[in-house]
Design a protein around this motif. Structure first.
Motif, PDB file in Angstrom:
ATOM      1  N   UNK A   1    -125.120 -24.657 -15.660  1.00  0.00           N
ATOM      2  CA  UNK A   1    -124.004 -25.455 -16.176  1.00  0.00           C
ATOM      3  C   UNK A   1    -124.430 -26.216 -17.424  1.00  0.00           C
ATOM      4  N   UNK A   2    -123.643 -26.125 -18.501  1.00  0.00           N
ATOM      5  CA  UNK A   2    -124.030 -26.800 -19.748  1.00  0.00           C
ATOM      6  C   UNK A   2    -123.769 -28.301 -19.673  1.00  0.00           C
ATOM      7  N   UNK A   3    -124.504 -29.061 -20.467  1.00  0.00           N
ATOM      8  CA  UNK A   3    -124.294 -30.512 -20.522  1.00  0.00           C
ATOM      9  C   UNK A   3    -122.928 -30.841 -21.118  1.00  0.00           C
ATOM     10  N   UNK A   4    -122.453 -29.978 -22.019  1.00  0.00           N
ATOM     11  CA  UNK A   4    -121.124 -30.121 -22.606  1.00  0.00           C
ATOM     12  C   UNK A   4    -120.222 -29.036 -22.018  1.00  0.00           C
ATOM     13  N   UNK A   5    -119.138 -29.395 -21.334  1.00  0.00           N
ATOM     14  CA  UNK A   5    -118.270 -28.371 -20.744  1.00  0.00           C
ATOM     15  C   UNK A   5    -117.780 -27.360 -21.782  1.00  0.00           C
ATOM     16  N   UNK A   6    -117.629 -26.126 -21.337  1.00  0.00           N
ATOM     17  CA  UNK A   6    -117.301 -25.018 -22.244  1.00  0.00           C
ATOM     18  C   UNK A   6    -115.996 -25.279 -22.985  1.00  0.00           C
ATOM     19  N   UNK A   7    -114.970 -25.700 -22.236  1.00  0.00           N
ATOM     20  CA  UNK A   7    -113.666 -25.905 -22.883  1.00  0.00           C
ATOM     21  C   UNK A   7    -113.737 -27.033 -23.916  1.00  0.00           C
ATOM     22  N   UNK A   8    -114.500 -28.070 -23.630  1.00  0.00           N
ATOM     23  CA  UNK A   8    -114.649 -29.186 -24.558  1.00  0.00           C
ATOM     24  C   UNK A   8    -115.439 -28.758 -25.795  1.00  0.00           C
ATOM     25  N   UNK A   9    -116.456 -27.931 -25.572  1.00  0.00           N
ATOM     26  CA  UNK A   9    -117.250 -27.415 -26.703  1.00  0.00           C
ATOM     27  C   UNK A   9    -116.381 -26.591 -27.642  1.00  0.00           C
ATOM     28  N   UNK A  10    -115.481 -25.784 -27.079  1.00  0.00           N
ATOM     29  CA  UNK A  10    -114.561 -25.012 -27.916  1.00  0.00           C
ATOM     30  C   UNK A  10    -113.645 -25.931 -28.723  1.00  0.00           C
ATOM     31  N   UNK A  11    -113.145 -26.967 -28.079  1.00  0.00           N
ATOM     32  CA  UNK A  11    -112.188 -27.868 -28.717  1.00  0.00           C
ATOM     33  C   UNK A  11    -112.795 -28.519 -29.960  1.00  0.00           C
ATOM     34  N   UNK A  12    -114.087 -28.903 -29.851  1.00  0.00           N
ATOM     35  CA  UNK A  12    -114.738 -29.621 -30.947  1.00  0.00           C
ATOM     36  C   UNK A  12    -115.725 -28.739 -31.719  1.00  0.00           C
ATOM     37  N   UNK A  13    -115.661 -27.419 -31.440  1.00  0.00           N
ATOM     38  CA  UNK A  13    -116.480 -26.444 -32.176  1.00  0.00           C
ATOM     39  C   UNK A  13    -117.971 -26.781 -32.118  1.00  0.00           C
ATOM     40  N   UNK A  14    -118.426 -27.162 -30.917  1.00  0.00           N
ATOM     41  CA  UNK A  14    -119.851 -27.427 -30.703  1.00  0.00           C
ATOM     42  C   UNK A  14    -120.555 -26.081 -30.481  1.00  0.00           C
ATOM     43  N   UNK A  15    -121.538 -25.793 -31.274  1.00  0.00           N
ATOM     44  CA  UNK A  15    -122.226 -24.500 -31.209  1.00  0.00           C
ATOM     45  C   UNK A  15    -123.379 -24.532 -30.204  1.00  0.00           C
ATOM     46  N   UNK A  16    -123.723 -23.363 -29.697  1.00  0.00           N
ATOM     47  CA  UNK A  16    -124.910 -23.204 -28.874  1.00  0.00           C
ATOM     48  C   UNK A  16    -124.787 -23.673 -27.433  1.00  0.00           C
ATOM     49  N   UNK A  17    -123.569 -23.993 -26.989  1.00  0.00           N
ATOM     50  CA  UNK A  17    -123.385 -24.487 -25.615  1.00  0.00           C
ATOM     51  C   UNK A  17    -123.430 -23.338 -24.613  1.00  0.00           C
ATOM     52  N   UNK A  18    -122.881 -22.198 -24.996  1.00  0.00           N
ATOM     53  CA  UNK A  18    -122.837 -21.046 -24.085  1.00  0.00           C
ATOM     54  C   UNK A  18    -122.888 -19.765 -24.905  1.00  0.00           C
ATOM     55  N   UNK A  19    -123.091 -18.659 -24.198  1.00  0.00           N
ATOM     56  CA  UNK A  19    -123.064 -17.338 -24.831  1.00  0.00           C
ATOM     57  C   UNK A  19    -121.899 -16.539 -24.252  1.00  0.00           C
ATOM     58  N   UNK A  20    -121.184 -15.871 -25.123  1.00  0.00           N
ATOM     59  CA  UNK A  20    -120.036 -15.074 -24.705  1.00  0.00           C
ATOM     60  C   UNK A  20    -120.490 -13.623 -24.530  1.00  0.00           C
ATOM     61  N   UNK A  21    -121.476 -13.444 -23.634  1.00  0.00           N
ATOM     62  CA  UNK A  21    -122.132 -12.135 -23.552  1.00  0.00           C
ATOM     63  C   UNK A  21    -122.380 -11.674 -22.121  1.00  0.00           C
ATOM     64  N   UNK A  22    -121.558 -12.147 -21.161  1.00  0.00           N
ATOM     65  CA  UNK A  22    -121.806 -11.730 -19.785  1.00  0.00           C
ATOM     66  C   UNK A  22    -121.644 -10.214 -19.688  1.00  0.00           C
ATOM     67  N   UNK A  23    -122.606  -9.516 -19.070  1.00  0.00           N
ATOM     68  CA  UNK A  23    -122.587  -8.044 -19.085  1.00  0.00           C
ATOM     69  C   UNK A  23    -121.493  -7.459 -18.188  1.00  0.00           C
ATOM     70  N   UNK A  24    -120.916  -6.354 -18.629  1.00  0.00           N
ATOM     71  CA  UNK A  24    -119.889  -5.680 -17.832  1.00  0.00           C
ATOM     72  C   UNK A  24    -120.499  -4.887 -16.671  1.00  0.00           C
ATOM     73  N   UNK A  25    -121.795  -4.628 -16.748  1.00  0.00           N
ATOM     74  CA  UNK A  25    -122.529  -3.977 -15.655  1.00  0.00           C
ATOM     75  C   UNK A  25    -123.791  -4.806 -15.372  1.00  0.00           C
ATOM     76  N   UNK A  26    -124.304  -4.784 -14.150  1.00  0.00           N
ATOM     77  CA  UNK A  26    -125.490  -5.594 -13.838  1.00  0.00           C
ATOM     78  C   UNK A  26    -126.669  -5.280 -14.746  1.00  0.00           C
ATOM     79  N   UNK A  27    -127.407  -6.329 -15.118  1.00  0.00           N
ATOM     80  CA  UNK A  27    -128.604  -6.148 -15.930  1.00  0.00           C
ATOM     81  C   UNK A  27    -129.645  -5.351 -15.147  1.00  0.00           C
ATOM     82  N   UNK A  28    -130.442  -4.576 -15.856  1.00  0.00           N
ATOM     83  CA  UNK A  28    -131.466  -3.778 -15.187  1.00  0.00           C
ATOM     84  C   UNK A  28    -132.832  -4.464 -15.202  1.00  0.00           C
ATOM     85  N   UNK A  29    -133.025  -5.420 -16.097  1.00  0.00           N
ATOM     86  CA  UNK A  29    -134.311  -6.104 -16.181  1.00  0.00           C
ATOM     87  C   UNK A  29    -134.408  -7.247 -15.187  1.00  0.00           C
ATOM     88  N   UNK A  30    -135.423  -8.091 -15.344  1.00  0.00           N
ATOM     89  CA  UNK A  30    -135.585  -9.240 -14.442  1.00  0.00           C
ATOM     90  C   UNK A  30    -134.435 -10.233 -14.624  1.00  0.00           C
TER      91      UNK A  30
END
Length: 589
Positions: free
Chosen positions: A395-424
């Motif tokens: 969980x980020x220190x700055x909520x995702x929706x609030x970060x979007x509202x104020x354009x705070x960068x680096x709070x989250x990544x929009x990269x959740x995989x559509x298939x399970x990761x194969x690595x660790x």
């Protein structure tokens, strides 16, 4: 002069609020004081979380399209958020009460939730979503009644009864949290509570003397609506009432095809409505039972909740053995087949006059597919964690929706995989990028050894399939494309999969999590971010005036923001009239 000017502006603000809200859909108001009290539900004094000094908390009673205003006073020694499980928060994830969308309410602070239960009916519940607090209570029922103009698919019940069931530990939630932080399992619960109370003494060996138990009083020849919610930590429970059938009528906002069950498995986070007809001879009271499922039942006998159903003409106390649970120790398909039998009533009206089945989900083309897989806990960077598709959510220190509202960068990544990761597996704040007005297929694959239930905020999804083994493309041939139930919480059996379909028509940031509280606490969740590329208030409401700030935006928070916003938002029409009179007197004196 300054006071008059202030009151004039205040009056205008209130007038605008009243003209835009009070003249439209009705308001319902609640005040919640959240605090610790000492209780002994299993005979051991412990700290529980009460609301208005009650454990469990009060039931919220509302009607479709009501505006619900809940002023929360946090008297705990730690921060707090209340989550309204199954309430879709249409166009307003700001009110969802989860760390991905809201900053927590600090100790000794007030905060006011205000949201509309838009186009919903049904049986839901609320609970505290931070710091493992649900294990200490703070939960209660949440009813959304049909509007009078909408017919319900059964006769008006003679009574409406909320029943909260759940596994329970005699250790405080802080001790349970420390155990998880130290990499330990919680172990077997100490019991099951029914409406915050321990078991009736049906067995002198298993149940100590002096336990306060729940009694539900009924009259013969009547029909009652029972709204049953599993608000526990991680145990699936079988619910049954001795010598009575349970006619299933609704689950989490959808009317079901009406079917009788002698018992039903209710998994963590799930809610059901049954119609109970009091048609027995009342030779004695009757047992109401909620017992642990998918465990070694000889070792888990004490993990059984027992309440009493008492007819007004009852001739004596309940006695003898409890009604049997399903005898399916060697038949793992019994519970799954029962779950598959729960179907959508396509001809009944829901919150709107048109039949539920007029939304033909089976004919909509899928635009995005996600396969989400969970496994037993893993060690990441020396910590015991759980993961979804190889990602343990942080969980980020700055909520995702609030970060979007104020354009705070680096709070989250929009990269959740559509298939399970194969690595660790890895610990990240990784979020699913949902397409507004897309139609998403999600396959929940449970490779753990215990039942998982998954909940999605902001939506009712369609449960279209479940089976044992690994999901494959060919599994789609088994999907129910006509009357799969629409709900917000579904079970996934161990070594099995469940498929759901989601119409992404609700803009916001929405939590997708396991409801098993220990696994959720350790990272088995993510969020789906749904953004309308066209900026418009028609698809998302503005940020509320009383929004809390934290993390990278904490400097924006001022103490007086809270009291001022609360005083405005919780004003009832009587208070408004009083302010109007006082302000007018001062302005025109």
């Amino acid at each position: 002069m300054a006071l008059s000017k202030f009151l004039g502006l205040f009056l205008i603000h209130i007038a605008l609020l009243s003209s835009s809200c009070f003249a439209a859909d009705p308001f319902v108001f609640y005040d919640f004081e959240v605090s610790y009290i000492t209780a002994s539900p299993l005979g051991v004094p412990q700290q529980v979380i009460a609301i208005n000094n009650k454990f469990p908390g009060p039931t919220i009673n509302s009607t479709t399209n009501n505006n619900v205003v809940i002023n929360v006073r946090n008297k705990l020694d730690e921060s707090l958020l209340l989550h309204w499980s199954g309430i879709q928060q249409r166009r307003s994830s700001w009110q969802d009460g989860l760390p991905g969308t809201n900053c927590p309410i600090p100790p000794k602070w007030n905060w006011t939730y205000q949201f509309q239960v838009k186009d919903q009916i049904g049986s839901f519940f609320y609970f505290p979503s931070l710091h493992f607090q649900r294990a200490a209570g703070g939960f209660g029922g949440f009813i959304i009644n049909n509007r009078d103009i909408i017919p319900i698919p059964f006769g008006s019940p003679d009574g409406d009864i909320t029943i909260l069931i759940g596994d329970w530990y005699t250790r405080n939630h802080t001790a349970l949290r420390k155990a998880l932080d130290a990499g330990k399992d919680l172990g077997m619960p100490d019991g099951v509570l029914i409406n915050g109370k321990g078991p009736y003494r049906y067995n002198d060996t298993l149940v100590p003397d002096g336990i306060d138990y729940e009694t539900i009083d009924v009259h013969p020849g009547k029909t009652y609506r029972l709204r049953v919610h599993n608000v526990g930590i991680s145990t699936s429970l079988n619910f049954r009432i001795q010598s009575h059938n349970l006619l299933l009528a609704e689950t989490e906002g959808s009317y079901t095809v009406q079917q009788n069950y002698t018992s039903l498995d209710i998994h963590v986070g799930q809610s059901y409505s049954f119609l109970l007809t009091t048609d027995q001879n009342a030779s004695s009271d009757y047992y109401i039972v909620a017992s642990a499922r998918f465990v070694n039942e000889s070792q888990w006998k004490r993990v059984t909740g027992v309440a009493i159903l008492r007819y007004s003409n009852s001739k004596g106390k309940a006695a003898g053995p409890l009604p049997d649970p399903p005898q399916d120790e060697y038949d793992k398909t019994f519970s799954m087949n029962q779950a598959r039998s729960i179907r959508w009533n396509v001809s009944a009206s829901g919150a709107r006059p048109n039949p539920q089945g007029s939304f033909r989900y089976g004919s909509i083309n899928v635009t995005e597919i996600f396969v989400l897989k969970n496994k037993p806990p893993v060690t990441i960077d020396g910590k015991r964690r759980t993961a979804l598709s190889g990602i343990s959510f942080v969980n980020p220190a700055t909520p995702i929706r609030l970060a979007d509202q104020f354009k705070v960068k680096g709070v989250y990544k929009l990269d959740f995989p559509s298939r399970p990761l194969t690595g660790p597996p890895k610990m990240e704040t990784s979020v699913i990028n949902g397409t507004f007005r897309g139609f998403m297929e999600v396959i929940l694959q449970n490779n753990d050894t215990k039942v998982q239930t998954y909940h999605l905020s902001g939506y009712a999804f369609f449960v279209v399939g479940m089976d044992y083994g690994e999901w494959s493309e060919n599994s789609r041939g088994t999907y129910n494309k006509w009357d799969g139930i629409a709900r917000s919480t579904t079970q996934v059996y161990p070594g099995a999969w469940t498929a759901i379909l989601i119409s992404l028509d609700n803009v916001g940031v929405w939590n997708l999590r396991t409801e098993n509280l220990d696994s959720w606490y350790l990272g088995q969740e993510t969020y789906i971010r749904v953004v309308n590329p066209e900026v418009t208030n028609k698809t998302e409401l503005p940020m509320p005036d009383n929004v809390l700030y934290c993390g990278a935006l904490s400097k924006r928070q001022k103490p007086q923001d809270i009291s001022f916003a609360t005083s405005i938002t919780t004003s009832s029409s009587k208070l408004f009239l009083a302010v109007l009179m006082v302000a007018s007197a001062l302005l025109f004196h």
